[in-house]
Design a protein around this motif. Structure first.
Motif, PDB file in Angstrom:
ATOM      1  N   SER A  86       1.268  -1.167   0.234  1.00  0.00           N
ATOM      2  CA  SER A  86      -0.143   0.027  -0.090  1.00  0.00           C
ATOM      3  C   SER A  86       0.447   1.210   0.058  1.00  0.00           C
ATOM      4  O   SER A  86       2.257   1.498   0.795  1.00  0.00           O
ATOM      5  CB  SER A  86      -0.999  -0.034   1.483  1.00  0.00           C
ATOM      6  OG  SER A  86       0.179   0.449   2.310  1.00  0.00           O
ATOM      7  N   THR A  87       0.264   2.151  -0.588  1.00  0.00           N
ATOM      8  CA  THR A  87       1.114   3.394  -0.601  1.00  0.00           C
ATOM      9  C   THR A  87       0.307   4.414  -0.465  1.00  0.00           C
ATOM     10  O   THR A  87      -0.750   4.019  -0.665  1.00  0.00           O
ATOM     11  CB  THR A  87       1.362   3.525  -2.113  1.00  0.00           C
ATOM     12  OG1 THR A  87       2.602   2.545  -2.434  1.00  0.00           O
ATOM     13  CG2 THR A  87       2.754   5.340  -2.618  1.00  0.00           C
ATOM     14  N   THR A  88       0.336   5.609   0.686  1.00  0.00           N
ATOM     15  CA  THR A  88      -0.902   6.568   0.812  1.00  0.00           C
ATOM     16  C   THR A  88       0.125   8.049   0.236  1.00  0.00           C
ATOM     17  O   THR A  88       1.112   8.535   0.065  1.00  0.00           O
ATOM     18  CB  THR A  88      -1.226   6.691   2.085  1.00  0.00           C
ATOM     19  OG1 THR A  88      -1.422   5.459   2.589  1.00  0.00           O
ATOM     20  CG2 THR A  88      -2.071   7.775   2.191  1.00  0.00           C
ATOM     21  N   LEU A  96      -5.302   5.444  -1.462  1.00  0.00           N
ATOM     22  CA  LEU A  96      -4.819   4.011  -0.570  1.00  0.00           C
ATOM     23  C   LEU A  96      -4.668   3.164  -1.903  1.00  0.00           C
ATOM     24  O   LEU A  96      -5.948   2.809  -1.912  1.00  0.00           O
ATOM     25  CB  LEU A  96      -5.272   3.504   0.502  1.00  0.00           C
ATOM     26  CG  LEU A  96      -4.756   1.729   1.287  1.00  0.00           C
ATOM     27  CD1 LEU A  96      -3.923   2.282   1.590  1.00  0.00           C
ATOM     28  CD2 LEU A  96      -6.037   1.860   2.094  1.00  0.00           C
ATOM     29  N   GLN A 132      -0.815  -0.693   6.402  1.00  0.00           N
ATOM     30  CA  GLN A 132      -0.179   0.607   6.509  1.00  0.00           C
ATOM     31  C   GLN A 132      -0.103   1.464   8.184  1.00  0.00           C
ATOM     32  O   GLN A 132       0.679   2.612   8.340  1.00  0.00           O
ATOM     33  CB  GLN A 132      -1.223   1.883   6.162  1.00  0.00           C
ATOM     34  CG  GLN A 132      -0.873   3.344   6.133  1.00  0.00           C
ATOM     35  CD  GLN A 132      -2.185   4.279   4.986  1.00  0.00           C
ATOM     36  OE1 GLN A 132      -1.855   4.219   4.109  1.00  0.00           O
ATOM     37  NE2 GLN A 132      -2.774   5.211   5.846  1.00  0.00           N
ATOM     38  N   GLU A 133      -1.146   0.785   8.903  1.00  0.00           N
ATOM     39  CA  GLU A 133      -1.201   0.972  10.548  1.00  0.00           C
ATOM     40  C   GLU A 133      -0.401   0.118  11.377  1.00  0.00           C
ATOM     41  O   GLU A 133      -0.309  -0.092  12.342  1.00  0.00           O
ATOM     42  CB  GLU A 133      -2.389   0.906  10.351  1.00  0.00           C
ATOM     43  CG  GLU A 133      -3.463   2.256   9.790  1.00  0.00           C
ATOM     44  CD  GLU A 133      -4.702   2.235  10.957  1.00  0.00           C
ATOM     45  OE1 GLU A 133      -5.864   1.640  11.189  1.00  0.00           O
ATOM     46  OE2 GLU A 133      -5.653   3.365  10.294  1.00  0.00           O
TER      47      GLU A 133
END
Length: 124
Positions: free
Chosen positions: A2-4, A16, A48-49
């Protein structure tokens, strides 16, 4: 993976990447469009978290989605505790354990984000 990234047009919208597809969230990771939810979204947001998903996480996410579908509102923590105390027993169904599972805001914040639900009323 994932990339934000932040969209330049709106400082409060983030993207996301979910299996190569952009999914809009707000600045805290809540979905902008509830129909964008998928299990792949859960995996991408959890990564991501920095949350390692277990069967307990998935069970709680599915419970939150089912509760919302049935009642039209997000489950309060006391409803989660009542349900999971019956299902998992008093120690694992406790408020403490549920918050240990979801260290970034507890089951009502982080759980709702993963479940693709809106932030709860009164949440900042």
């Amino acid at each position: 993976m994932s990339t934000t990234i932040t969209l330049p047009a709106d400082a409060f919208t983030r993207i996301l990447m979910v299996n190569g597809r952009p999914v809009e969230t707000d600045s805290e990771g809540y979905l902008r469009h509830l129909g964008d939810w998928s299990e792949d979204f859960v995996r991408a947001l959890a990564a991501q978290e920095e949350l390692t998903l277990t069967d307990e996480h998935w069970e709680l996410v599915r419970y939150l989605r089912a509760y919302y579908a049935e009642h039209g509102v997000q489950a309060q923590v006391r409803a989660m505790i009542k349900h999971f105390t019956v299902v998992w027993g008093p120690e694992r169904g406790s408020n403490h354990h549920l918050h240990d599972l979801f260290p970034r805001g507890g089951p009502q914040k982080q759980g709702n984000r993963l479940a693709g639900l809106l932030r709860t009323k009164g949440e900042h």
